[in-house]
Design a protein around this motif. Structure first.
Motif, mmCIF file in Angstrom:
data_model
loop_
_atom_site.group_PDB
_atom_site.id
_atom_site.type_symbol
_atom_site.label_atom_id
_atom_site.label_comp_id
_atom_site.label_asym_id
_atom_site.label_seq_id
_atom_site.Cartn_x
_atom_site.Cartn_y
_atom_site.Cartn_z
ATOM 1 N N ILE A 411 0.832 -0.889 0.011
ATOM 2 C CA ILE A 411 0.044 0.122 -0.027
ATOM 3 C C ILE A 411 0.789 1.482 0.015
ATOM 4 O O ILE A 411 0.071 2.045 -1.245
ATOM 5 N N THR A 412 2.208 1.479 0.977
ATOM 6 C CA THR A 412 2.871 2.318 1.129
ATOM 7 C C THR A 412 3.267 2.334 -0.683
ATOM 8 O O THR A 412 4.362 4.126 -0.274
ATOM 9 N N SER A 413 4.357 1.699 -0.783
ATOM 10 C CA SER A 413 4.827 1.328 -1.719
ATOM 11 C C SER A 413 4.575 2.042 -3.000
ATOM 12 O O SER A 413 4.658 3.430 -4.401
ATOM 13 N N ARG A 414 2.799 1.496 -3.361
ATOM 14 C CA ARG A 414 2.166 2.365 -4.493
ATOM 15 C C ARG A 414 1.460 3.760 -4.527
ATOM 16 O O ARG A 414 1.609 4.333 -5.301
ATOM 17 N N LEU A 415 1.285 4.767 -2.654
ATOM 18 C CA LEU A 415 0.763 5.823 -2.580
ATOM 19 C C LEU A 415 2.469 6.153 -2.887
ATOM 20 O O LEU A 415 2.724 7.592 -3.303
ATOM 21 N N GLU A 416 3.533 6.187 -2.426
ATOM 22 C CA GLU A 416 4.844 7.192 -2.621
ATOM 23 C C GLU A 416 5.278 7.163 -4.083
ATOM 24 O O GLU A 416 6.054 8.114 -4.798
ATOM 25 N N SER A 417 4.978 6.480 -4.871
ATOM 26 C CA SER A 417 5.267 5.780 -6.302
ATOM 27 C C SER A 417 4.053 6.948 -7.146
ATOM 28 O O SER A 417 5.169 7.828 -8.101
#
Length: 1090
Positions: A411-417
């Motif tokens: 979840i966090t990696s998708r948001l940070e991308s």
């Protein structure tokens, strides 16, 4: 001799022109001349001269390719001795010319492999001369490094099933025999050579050793990737694959050194070779569970997990994308082939699951690296999470610790991308909706494990992004980039929330989890309100698509009669949003429908959003009359608004946009299908309500009629108006599956507006964008779906409707045949698609049971004859190959033919001999079609024809006062003149039943009895051939099988006799299969019958 050298020089020059020239005309001329050469009688001798004396690699390639075609041909095959000579010549040629071009070497090896494969069962003096591949290659190719590469290539290609014109049965039997007699020896040899290579210090700067190692690994991988049980598995589903290793290979896998060899190779060779090593490990990890007993499997799994642990502890080589991808596949196989209860018992499990979790988290955080490999990691964790409720082992699985970490990382990696993608202009993963949906499906299971943590994380992240987004919208100085970043983050969160809600499993869910779902749903609905309120100023397409994905997941789980009224989700909706009606999801309906109408208003020109919105609306309307929530749905003001205002003024996609293609109007059919279903809920017999609903369509028809009445009109405007109109009507016609409502539609369109449709076909027959929607509407109108076409006994409407159908088919058919030659790449779109729809239309009309077709001839009406004659004209304009190459055409043609042979056999019998032979040939080809529906339809057609023939033949031999009619007599004469066609179909059907994986045995059995009774002598000869082709010790058993097949069968085609034959045939097939087990002779009988 001079002429020969000149001929060779010309051939070499043609080869250069074919492969080197950039001039298209020259290349085509060279290709034509070389095709003539391959068909010439002296091709074989010239190929040998080209190999011996040719000065270019291209001429050597031509020779190898031509020889491959020669040894592959089924008519006039080369003698055995000649094929042995070619085989020996090729091996010797490879041995004496080590510096051939790579593509020439590959072509020659392909030639050797083809000779070996197709001659696998050929004997010379009781010796299978083509089975000693290892011995032959070793004899001709001395074991020096460069030669060894070539002889390894030979092995690799020999067991690869290349496509030829030979029957599939023969391919399978050759493959099975090769597997049983040679494949394990080749695998053992390759492993031994790899051990020798790994035991020495390979000089990988030496090109020959470099190539040797690569070819050894490819050979080993091909052995492990062999189709052991003849299923031809789809490579796209390789994550679910089990390698069906034969039991005879068991010793190799019980020996831990085999597994250890590949892990050692991985660590000792350069990263460029490692992907192949890991591919071999993937296959080894996937060997079928039943190869081991429990103790052996535990030991094997322990060694496998130790090897994985060692790679994770030394991950340097995984920086190579290919290595990383194959290693992710290997990790996925750990759970696809082994149970969680087995994994937790492995000694190093706690450390390994920690390393795998860390590796997964790191991989997800580096989202830009090898994104296509993430699927395998998520697949592993999805299966692990799904197994948690079922694991019985006492050892801790520790997934409650690591699964939330994986969920959080994703979840966090998708948001940070989002910020990085927008800042650097990178490709947005959200644009690949297929990949996103696949990952979300996996996350839905992972996220429901330790759901409290998942939900808390999503609530926290959503609240942060939503608050920032709202503040930015209220700020006059907010930058578009900041707004876009927050919209991107919210898009991912909405997708993910929809996924985890869709992952709810009803029997395992608790009230607490439903309440958590309520928290998430409330936030998405509040966001939807916010985005809808500012659509007049701006909108975000990706965020809207995410909302639609969320609603689709929500609909599946929480909307419907099966949902408990007391669900805590609805209580939470009531508390937060002030909606008190918890019955059947109506509050959510209110939000969804409001959003749908808003989407259709503001996003009418955005095809993805419009089509998904309409599809969702359509899905909701399907439940009537079985689901009570649909009745409540109709009462909502949003639905009433749509039913009363379906015009371009409110929904722009219903308008005529001169900038768009005619095909962009397809969504209108979906829209009107949904509206039609919703209208039917309360319509009953209210004609006033129906006419009120149809007012916009009436106006459109009148506008087209007005245009057609003038000599000059705007053709594009007329086309767009008409195409949109007929797409709307087709949606309504599809939805109106009750007699009362459909009769209202029929009386509205006939006779007033039918001439307009006929006129459109007459004007624009050459434009499929216009004709296809019109023809599809007509096909829908004549389809007696749910017995909706039931006219009163005094009504002529059934006959009148068929007249209109005949008129349209005849008009379209006669005009489309005037198109002349159509390019192959456009033939389906311009011609065959329309013909296919006409076939479907005629089939629906003929089988609708609302017309007595006898009255047409009785009263001299030519409507039926015109339609049938047009069908024949259209059919004869289609090559046989096209009938099977285009699936929709196949299904429509064979379905129509089935109706004609059943109810209109007199018409078939009256056709010219060439037409009858064309139809019979198409049936014969259809019997072997891969599409089971086509094959079954052909069996039914053949049964009707054979039954008709048998009855007519029986009548002709009896003394009757009334002679056979002219058509029947002529048909009998044609069949007697061409008995080979029926005989060929008899052998084809029998061949399929005996040798193929017959999936429609019952259908095959129905025509077979008639075929046998019509061709008793041929059947007797065929039976004797099959019996004699068996080994001497099995001939008596095979003879008895045929005796039992006809036991108790009388010489008639009565239902009772047919049923007895069908039962006998089932027993016959079982007995024959048992008799032919371990027999290789069956292939010869297959060749005989083909």
């Amino acid at each position: 001799m001079t002429d020969l050298f000149q001929s060779l020089a010309q051939l070499e020059n043609l080869c250069k022109q074919l492969y080197e020239t950039t001039d298209t005309t020259t290349r085509l001329q060279a290709e034509k001349a070389l095709v003539e050469f391959t068909n010439s009688p002296d091709c074989l001798s010239k190929c040998q001269l080209l190999l011996e004396r040719g000065s270019s690699s291209y001429s050597q390639l031509l020779a190898a390719t031509c020889l491959t075609k020669l040894v592959s041909r089924t008519n006039n095959p080369l003698p055995l001795e000649q094929r042995i000579d070619i085989r020996n010549y090729v091996l010797n040629y490879l041995a004496t010319r080590p510096k051939l071009a790579t593509f020439v070497t590959q072509a020659l090896i392909q030639l050797y492999a083809r000779i070996t494969k197709l001659g696998w069962f050929d004997c010379q003096k009781d010796d299978y001369v083509f089975r000693n591949a290892i011995t032959d290659v070793t004899r001709f190719l001395q074991v020096q490094c460069i030669y060894l590469i070539q002889h390894i290539h030979v092995y690799k290609h020999t067991h690869t099933l290349t496509h030829t014109t030979h029957p599939l049965t023969k391919h399978r039997k050759i493959a099975s025999s090769f597997r049983d007699s040679s494949l394990f020896d080749i695998f053992t040899l390759s492993c031994n050579l790899l051990k020798q290579a790994s035991g020495k210090n390979l000089n990988l700067n030496d090109e020959s050793q470099h190539g040797l190692l690569m070819q050894l690994l490819k050979l080993t991988h091909n052995c492990l990737n062999f189709d052991f049980i003849g299923t031809s598995t789809d490579e796209s589903s390789d994550d679910l694959c089990t390698v069906q290793i034969p039991t005879s290979w068991r010793s190799a896998f019980l020996d831990s050194s085999t597994l250890q060899l590949f892990f050692d190779l991985y660590h000792s060779i350069p990263p460029s070779f490692s992907p192949l090593v890991l591919s071999c490990l993937v296959q080894i990890a996937s060997v079928r569970r039943s190869l081991f007993n429990n103790a052996e499997r535990a030991k094997f799994l322990s060694h496998l997990v130790d090897g994985v642990k060692r790679i994770l502890e030394n991950p340097q080589s995984l920086s190579d994308p290919n290595n990383y991808h194959e290693f992710c596949r290997l990790l996925a196989r750990l759970k696809s082939n082994y149970q969680l209860g087995e994994l937790v018992k492995v000694e190093n499990y706690p450390e390994v699951i920690r390393l795998i979790a860390n590796f997964t988290v790191t991989s997800l955080q580096h989202w830009e690296f090898a994104p296509n490999s993430v699927h395998y990691l998520l697949s592993l964790w999805q299966r692990l999470a799904a197994s948690v409720p079922y694991v019985k082992a006492t050892e801790p699985h520790m997934l409650e610790t690591y699964t939330p970490e994986v969920t959080k990382a994703y979840i966090t990696s998708r948001l940070e991308s989002v910020h990085i993608i927008l800042r650097d202009g990178l490709e947005d993963p959200l644009e690949d909706t297929g990949l996103v949906q696949q990952q979300l499906d996996q996350l839905s299971t992972i996220g429901r494990c330790e759901y409290e943590k998942t939900c808390a994380l999503l609530v926290q992240l959503f609240d942060q992004s939503a608050q920032s987004y709202q503040e930015l919208l209220q700020s006059a100085s907010a930058s578009p980039m900041d707004i876009a970043v927050q919209e991107g983050r919210l898009t991912w969160l909405v997708y993910i929330i929809g996924a985890v809600i869709g992952g709810r499993v009803s029997f395992a869910s608790t009230d607490e989890q439903d309440a958590m779902d309520g928290e998430l749903v409330c936030r998405v609905l509040q966001l939807m309100n916010l985005t809808d309120s500012r659509l007049a100023q701006a909108g975000n397409e990706k965020l809207e698509l995410a909302m639609l994905s969320f609603f689709e997941q929500f609909r599946k789980i929480y909307i419907g009669d099966q949902v408990q009224k007391s669900s805590k989700l609805y209580r939470r909706l009531s508390e937060v949003l002030g909606l008190n009606d918890e019955t059947m999801g109506s509050p959510a309906f209110f939000f969804f429908l409001s959003s749908s109408i808003t989407n259709l208003k503001y996003w009418g020109r955005c095809e993805p959003i419009t089509s998904k919105t309409l599809q969702l609306l359509n899905d909701l309307s399907i439940g009537y009359p079985f689901l009570s929530y649909v009745r409540k749905l109709v009462k909502l003001s949003a639905v009433q608004f749509m039913l009363n205002n379906h015009t371009s003024e409110h929904f722009s996609f219903l308008g005529i946009n001169n900038q768009s293609n005619l095909t962009d109007m397809r969504c209108r059919t979906t829209f009107y299908t949904a509206l039609g279903r919703l209208l039917m809920v309360d319509l009953g017999e209210d004609e006033d309500q129906y006419e009120q609903f149809m007012l916009p369509l009436t106006a459109a028809f009148e506008a087209v009629a007005q245009m057609f009445s003038t000599n000059s009109f705007n053709e594009q405007e007329a086309k767009r108006t008409l195409v949109g109109l007929v797409r709307d009507l087709r949606g309504i016609a599809f939805a109106f599956n009750a007699k009362t409502s459909f009769m209202m539609l029929f009386e509205w369109i006939y006779p007033s507006y039918m001439p307009i449709l006929q006129r459109a076909i007459e004007l624009w027959y050459h434009d499929p964008a216009c004709t296809t929607p019109v023809l599809k509407l007509m096909a829908e109108l004549v389809h007696n779906r749910s017995q909706r076409l039931q006219f009163d006994v005094s009504s002529p409407n059934g006959i009148l409707l068929f007249r209109e159908t005949s008129k349209m088919i005849t008009m379209y058919g006669n005009r489309i045949l005037t198109l002349g030659e159509v390019p192959k790449d456009q033939v389906y779109a311009l011609k065959l698609k329309g013909i296919s729809i006409c076939f479907s239309m005629l089939k629906a009309a003929l089988s609708g049971s609302y017309v007595n077709f006898g009255v047409f001839r009785l009263y001299g009406d030519d409507a039926l004859d015109n339609a049938l004659q047009t069908f024949i004209k259209l059919l004869l304009s289609i090559p046989h190959s096209d009938l099977l190459d285009y699936p929709k055409l196949s299904q429509s043609y064979y379905s129509l033919l089935e109706v004609l042979t059943q109810d209109h056999m007199n018409f078939i019998a009256s056709l010219e001999p060439r037409v009858i032979m064309y139809i019979l040939s198409s049936i014969s080809e259809g019997l072997t079609a891969l599409d089971t529906m086509v094959c079954t339809g052909c069996c039914s057609c053949l049964d009707h024809i054979v039954t008709y023939l048998f009855k007519q033949l029986s009548r002709s031999t009896k003394k009757r006062t009334t002679p056979l009619n002219q058509e029947s007599d002529r048909f009998l004469h044609i069949m007697q003149q061409h008995p080979e066609m029926i005989q060929q179909m008899l052998s084809t059907v029998l061949n399929i039943i005996i040798f193929e994986d017959c999936r429609n045995q019952w259908s095959m059995s129905r025509p077979l009895l008639g075929l046998i009774l019509l061709n008793e002598k041929y059947f007797s000869d065929l039976r004797n051939s099959i019996v004699n082709s068996q080994p001497p010790e099995k001939q008596q058993a095979m003879h008895l099988c045929f005796e039992n097949l006809m036991e108790g069968i009388e010489r008639n085609l009565l239902t009772k006799n047919r049923d007895r034959f069908t039962q006998n045939l089932s027993a016959f097939r079982r007995e024959v299969n048992d008799s032919m087990k371990n027999s290789t002779y069956g292939v010869n009988s297959n060749d005989m019958m083909s």
